[in-house]
Design an enzyme around this catalytic site. Sequence first.
Site, mmCIF file in Angstrom:
data_model
loop_
_atom_site.group_PDB
_atom_site.id
_atom_site.type_symbol
_atom_site.label_atom_id
_atom_site.label_comp_id
_atom_site.label_asym_id
_atom_site.label_seq_id
_atom_site.Cartn_x
_atom_site.Cartn_y
_atom_site.Cartn_z
ATOM 1 N N PRO A 2 0.823 -1.210 0.000
ATOM 2 C CA PRO A 2 0.000 0.000 0.000
ATOM 3 C C PRO A 2 0.857 1.261 0.000
ATOM 4 O O PRO A 2 1.905 1.326 0.629
ATOM 5 C CB PRO A 2 -0.800 -0.129 1.299
ATOM 6 C CG PRO A 2 -0.833 -1.588 1.588
ATOM 7 C CD PRO A 2 0.486 -2.116 1.106
ATOM 8 N N GLU A 3 0.380 2.269 -0.713
ATOM 9 C CA GLU A 3 1.060 3.560 -0.765
ATOM 10 C C GLU A 3 0.532 4.443 0.362
ATOM 11 O O GLU A 3 -0.462 4.143 1.027
ATOM 12 C CB GLU A 3 0.806 4.220 -2.122
ATOM 13 C CG GLU A 3 0.913 3.285 -3.308
ATOM 14 C CD GLU A 3 2.331 3.118 -3.828
ATOM 15 O OE1 GLU A 3 3.086 4.091 -3.826
ATOM 16 O OE2 GLU A 3 2.665 2.002 -4.265
ATOM 17 N N LYS A 51 3.531 5.025 5.974
ATOM 18 C CA LYS A 51 2.774 3.796 5.763
ATOM 19 C C LYS A 51 2.414 3.106 7.073
ATOM 20 O O LYS A 51 1.977 1.962 7.075
ATOM 21 C CB LYS A 51 3.578 2.841 4.880
ATOM 22 C CG LYS A 51 3.861 3.389 3.492
ATOM 23 C CD LYS A 51 4.605 2.351 2.682
ATOM 24 C CE LYS A 51 4.996 2.895 1.326
ATOM 25 N NZ LYS A 51 5.696 1.889 0.513
ATOM 26 N N ARG A 259 11.561 -6.120 -6.287
ATOM 27 C CA ARG A 259 10.226 -5.698 -6.716
ATOM 28 C C ARG A 259 10.262 -5.358 -8.201
ATOM 29 O O ARG A 259 11.298 -4.963 -8.720
ATOM 30 C CB ARG A 259 9.766 -4.467 -5.920
ATOM 31 C CG ARG A 259 9.704 -4.699 -4.424
ATOM 32 C CD ARG A 259 9.389 -3.414 -3.711
ATOM 33 N NE ARG A 259 9.544 -3.554 -2.270
ATOM 34 C CZ ARG A 259 9.458 -2.542 -1.428
ATOM 35 N NH1 ARG A 259 9.232 -1.325 -1.872
ATOM 36 N NH2 ARG A 259 9.616 -2.749 -0.127
#
Length: 274
Positions: A2-3, A51, A259
């Site tokens: 999640p950003e 975050k 990633r």
Amino acid sequence: MPEGDTVLQTAKRLHSALADRVLTTSDLRVPRFATADLTGRSVLDCSARGKHLLTRIEGGLTLHSHLRMDGAWRVYAPGERWRGGPGHQIRAVLGNEAHTAVGYRLPVLDLLHTRDEEQVVGHLGPDLLGPDWDADTALRNLLAEPARPLGEALLDQRNLAGIGNIYKAELCFLARATPWLPIGELPAPTAALLVTTARQLLDANRDRPTRVTTVGARPRTATASRMRRPSENLWVYGRTHRPCLRCGTPIRAAEQDGRPAYWCPRCQSGPTPT
């Protein structure tokens, strides 16, 4: 992962459901805090820091959680079926007479004194969506290691807090640089604009259900008579082999630091994996 805008939206949902209400249900399903009982205490605030999620509870306590790749908080009404995953994935349950918040697959869950919050978020750089945002500090942090690849520097929450893999890809595209370009090789105006753009993108999406980074630009495939397609919401992220929305060249992808990284080989300059 999640950003920062997604985490902020989660904090808002939790705050709306829990704040200023007394907990009637408390169940922390991690060994270290399995015996902790928060029932009878009021939730004071739920907020985001980068975050990280901080739920402050009466009595000087804070429940700290981090979603990382798979975590999620869901809010349910009384009698509503919980749909966030199987029961063995539940890590936390906080409820009152009106709502129940259920934390699924939370890899980080800590109960600490509110006065000790800096132990878990003190290492973070300026929060792109927080009151402590400072563009100059964020820029200095990013440029402190000029040989570091741009994509890695953007993801380092110690530099600036809130950027995830999606915004990393989009910001590199907007800077016309590949994620592997040493950040010190960015022209000074471009580096400064990168920080400003990061803030603008997250702020523009802080309340949107669907993230959009191409607002203000007409993608190459768009026409004046047609609405923007969902596939045109992002410039490069997740668009491997699709035509670049700016020039039409197929988007490429490769791994960076574990990633996927995305880039347009025509619009973005700099080193790429062999």
